[in-house]
Design a protein around this motif. Structure first.
Motif, PDB file in Angstrom:
ATOM      1  N   PRO A 297       0.826  -1.209   0.000  1.00  0.00           N
ATOM      2  CA  PRO A 297       0.000   0.000   0.000  1.00  0.00           C
ATOM      3  C   PRO A 297       0.861   1.259   0.000  1.00  0.00           C
ATOM      4  O   PRO A 297       1.911   1.298   0.626  1.00  0.00           O
ATOM      5  N   LYS A 298       0.392   2.261  -0.701  1.00  0.00           N
ATOM      6  CA  LYS A 298       1.098   3.540  -0.731  1.00  0.00           C
ATOM      7  C   LYS A 298       0.959   4.252   0.602  1.00  0.00           C
ATOM      8  O   LYS A 298       1.850   4.948   1.043  1.00  0.00           O
ATOM      9  N   ASP A 299      -0.206   4.092   1.204  1.00  0.00           N
ATOM     10  CA  ASP A 299      -0.516   4.788   2.446  1.00  0.00           C
ATOM     11  C   ASP A 299      -0.403   3.792   3.602  1.00  0.00           C
ATOM     12  O   ASP A 299      -1.116   2.802   3.657  1.00  0.00           O
ATOM     13  N   MET A 300       0.493   4.042   4.546  1.00  0.00           N
ATOM     14  CA  MET A 300       0.694   3.122   5.672  1.00  0.00           C
ATOM     15  C   MET A 300      -0.546   3.014   6.545  1.00  0.00           C
ATOM     16  O   MET A 300      -0.720   2.043   7.261  1.00  0.00           O
ATOM     17  N   SER A 301      -1.454   3.994   6.508  1.00  0.00           N
ATOM     18  CA  SER A 301      -2.672   3.911   7.316  1.00  0.00           C
ATOM     19  C   SER A 301      -3.560   2.769   6.831  1.00  0.00           C
ATOM     20  O   SER A 301      -4.373   2.246   7.585  1.00  0.00           O
ATOM     21  N   ASP A 302      -3.397   2.341   5.561  1.00  0.00           N
ATOM     22  CA  ASP A 302      -4.151   1.187   5.077  1.00  0.00           C
ATOM     23  C   ASP A 302      -3.796  -0.062   5.874  1.00  0.00           C
ATOM     24  O   ASP A 302      -4.653  -0.879   6.184  1.00  0.00           O
ATOM     25  N   ILE A 303      -2.539  -0.208   6.212  1.00  0.00           N
ATOM     26  CA  ILE A 303      -2.099  -1.348   7.004  1.00  0.00           C
ATOM     27  C   ILE A 303      -2.727  -1.286   8.385  1.00  0.00           C
ATOM     28  O   ILE A 303      -3.195  -2.283   8.912  1.00  0.00           O
ATOM     29  N   GLU A 304      -2.755  -0.100   8.946  1.00  0.00           N
ATOM     30  CA  GLU A 304      -3.325   0.095  10.276  1.00  0.00           C
ATOM     31  C   GLU A 304      -4.793  -0.316  10.319  1.00  0.00           C
ATOM     32  O   GLU A 304      -5.243  -0.917  11.282  1.00  0.00           O
ATOM     33  N   THR A 305      -5.566  -0.010   9.298  1.00  0.00           N
ATOM     34  CA  THR A 305      -6.992  -0.348   9.313  1.00  0.00           C
ATOM     35  C   THR A 305      -7.227  -1.834   9.089  1.00  0.00           C
ATOM     36  O   THR A 305      -8.261  -2.354   9.487  1.00  0.00           O
ATOM     37  N   LEU A 306      -6.287  -2.532   8.492  1.00  0.00           N
ATOM     38  CA  LEU A 306      -6.440  -3.958   8.247  1.00  0.00           C
ATOM     39  C   LEU A 306      -6.008  -4.798   9.444  1.00  0.00           C
ATOM     40  O   LEU A 306      -6.419  -5.941   9.574  1.00  0.00           O
ATOM     41  N   ARG A 307      -5.176  -4.247  10.299  1.00  0.00           N
ATOM     42  CA  ARG A 307      -4.648  -4.993  11.430  1.00  0.00           C
ATOM     43  C   ARG A 307      -5.730  -5.233  12.479  1.00  0.00           C
ATOM     44  O   ARG A 307      -6.407  -4.291  12.895  1.00  0.00           O
ATOM     45  N   PRO A 308      -5.924  -6.472  12.932  1.00  0.00           N
ATOM     46  CA  PRO A 308      -6.926  -6.714  13.973  1.00  0.00           C
ATOM     47  C   PRO A 308      -6.495  -6.083  15.291  1.00  0.00           C
ATOM     48  O   PRO A 308      -5.299  -6.008  15.586  1.00  0.00           O
ATOM     49  N   ARG A 309      -7.462  -5.637  16.048  1.00  0.00           N
ATOM     50  CA  ARG A 309      -7.168  -5.003  17.325  1.00  0.00           C
ATOM     51  C   ARG A 309      -7.786  -5.827  18.439  1.00  0.00           C
ATOM     52  O   ARG A 309      -8.881  -6.347  18.297  1.00  0.00           O
ATOM     53  N   THR A 310      -7.084  -5.885  19.546  1.00  0.00           N
ATOM     54  CA  THR A 310      -7.574  -6.606  20.709  1.00  0.00           C
ATOM     55  C   THR A 310      -8.001  -5.590  21.756  1.00  0.00           C
ATOM     56  O   THR A 310      -7.214  -4.709  22.129  1.00  0.00           O
TER      57      THR A 310
ATOM     58  N   GLU B  32      -8.180  -1.357  27.218  1.00  0.00           N
ATOM     59  CA  GLU B  32      -6.909  -1.331  26.501  1.00  0.00           C
ATOM     60  C   GLU B  32      -7.123  -1.860  25.097  1.00  0.00           C
ATOM     61  O   GLU B  32      -7.832  -2.848  24.907  1.00  0.00           O
ATOM     62  N   MET B  33      -6.510  -1.182  24.147  1.00  0.00           N
ATOM     63  CA  MET B  33      -6.506  -1.651  22.768  1.00  0.00           C
ATOM     64  C   MET B  33      -5.042  -1.754  22.364  1.00  0.00           C
ATOM     65  O   MET B  33      -4.320  -0.755  22.406  1.00  0.00           O
ATOM     66  N   ASP B  34      -4.639  -2.961  22.032  1.00  0.00           N
ATOM     67  CA  ASP B  34      -3.247  -3.208  21.664  1.00  0.00           C
ATOM     68  C   ASP B  34      -2.283  -2.674  22.724  1.00  0.00           C
ATOM     69  O   ASP B  34      -1.255  -2.079  22.417  1.00  0.00           O
ATOM     70  N   GLY B  35      -2.654  -2.858  24.007  1.00  0.00           N
ATOM     71  CA  GLY B  35      -1.791  -2.469  25.118  1.00  0.00           C
ATOM     72  C   GLY B  35      -1.867  -1.016  25.533  1.00  0.00           C
ATOM     73  O   GLY B  35      -1.222  -0.627  26.505  1.00  0.00           O
ATOM     74  N   GLU B  36      -2.646  -0.197  24.846  1.00  0.00           N
ATOM     75  CA  GLU B  36      -2.764   1.234  25.173  1.00  0.00           C
ATOM     76  C   GLU B  36      -4.115   1.484  25.827  1.00  0.00           C
ATOM     77  O   GLU B  36      -5.146   1.003  25.353  1.00  0.00           O
ATOM     78  N   ILE B  37      -4.132   2.253  26.914  1.00  0.00           N
ATOM     79  CA  ILE B  37      -5.388   2.599  27.581  1.00  0.00           C
ATOM     80  C   ILE B  37      -6.149   3.588  26.709  1.00  0.00           C
ATOM     81  O   ILE B  37      -5.666   4.682  26.438  1.00  0.00           O
ATOM     82  N   VAL B  38      -7.332   3.169  26.260  1.00  0.00           N
ATOM     83  CA  VAL B  38      -8.169   3.986  25.372  1.00  0.00           C
ATOM     84  C   VAL B  38      -9.548   4.264  25.965  1.00  0.00           C
ATOM     85  O   VAL B  38     -10.361   4.946  25.353  1.00  0.00           O
ATOM     86  N   GLY B  39      -9.807   3.738  27.160  1.00  0.00           N
ATOM     87  CA  GLY B  39     -11.092   3.972  27.810  1.00  0.00           C
ATOM     88  C   GLY B  39     -10.948   3.923  29.310  1.00  0.00           C
ATOM     89  O   GLY B  39     -10.068   3.235  29.844  1.00  0.00           O
ATOM     90  N   TRP B  40     -11.824   4.659  29.997  1.00  0.00           N
ATOM     91  CA  TRP B  40     -11.761   4.759  31.463  1.00  0.00           C
ATOM     92  C   TRP B  40     -13.137   5.113  31.990  1.00  0.00           C
ATOM     93  O   TRP B  40     -13.814   5.987  31.441  1.00  0.00           O
TER      94      TRP B  40
END
Length: 187
Positions: free
Chosen positions: A2-15, A62-70
């Motif tokens: 992909p030309k745009d690296m954000s495409d990879i980010e959207t395809l990666r599954p998140r936990t 946590e999403m992928d080890g980062e706190i994203v909600g509280w």
């Protein structure tokens, strides 16, 4: 490739993991709240104490080890009610229904088993919070009511909008599977 690296980010599954906070989460919680305007900021020390002393009635996502909600909350002394103080969702995790998932997780915990209602305060202009708590009430089959509680002039010396006490009656048989006492995974 992909030309745009954000495409990879959207395809990666998140936990996504929901869990009790620890005191070591305090600074990340503080940073999250600071990034979620118009939430009132507390001191970092306050968030550390909340995470340590009230871990049974608070939740971090946590999403992928980062706190994203509280969510910070506590059982109201001498009442069968859970008070939700703050709900923060990172811009990175918005649109996933995370606020409602965290609320469902929280009411499913043993520490909240005696709660027959959930209370929170919301200013009239906070549309995101009203939408969250209406959605939550509808989802669990609870009734939502509100009334002016902490008033602009009586409590805030004119420096803050009136906070409305929102009360959601909780059905007797809330879905215990909505939350595990220690953690829950959602994709």
């Amino acid at each position: 490739m992909p030309k745009d690296m954000s495409d990879i980010e959207t395809l990666r599954p998140r936990t996504l993991t929901l869990r009790k906070p620890t005191s070591e989460d305090g600074s990340a919680i503080w940073e999250l709240v600071r990034s979620c305007k118009p939430l009132d900021e507390n001191s970092m020390y306050c968030n550390i104490v909340q995470a340590e002393h009230f871990s049974d009635t608070c939740v971090v996502a946590e999403m992928d080890g980062e706190i994203v909600g509280w969510i910070s909350g506590h059982m109201i002394p001498n009442e069968d009610a859970l008070f939700v103080w703050q709900v923060a969702v990172s811009p990175k995790a918005r649109g996933l229904g995370l606020g409602r998932k965290m609320l469902e997780h929280l009411i499913g915990r043993d520490a909240c088993a005696e709660a027959n209602q959930l209370n929170t305060t919301i200013t009239k202009d906070n549309e995101a919070s009203w939408a969250l708590f209406r959605s939550f009430a509808n989802h669990v089959g609870g009734e939502l009511s509100d009334q002016a509680h902490y008033r602009r002039d009586e409590h805030f010396d004119g420096r803050h909008a009136t906070e409305h006490m929102v009360t959601i009656t909780l059905p007797e048989d809330t879905d215990a599977d909505a939350a595990d006492a220690d953690s829950a995974d959602a994709a």
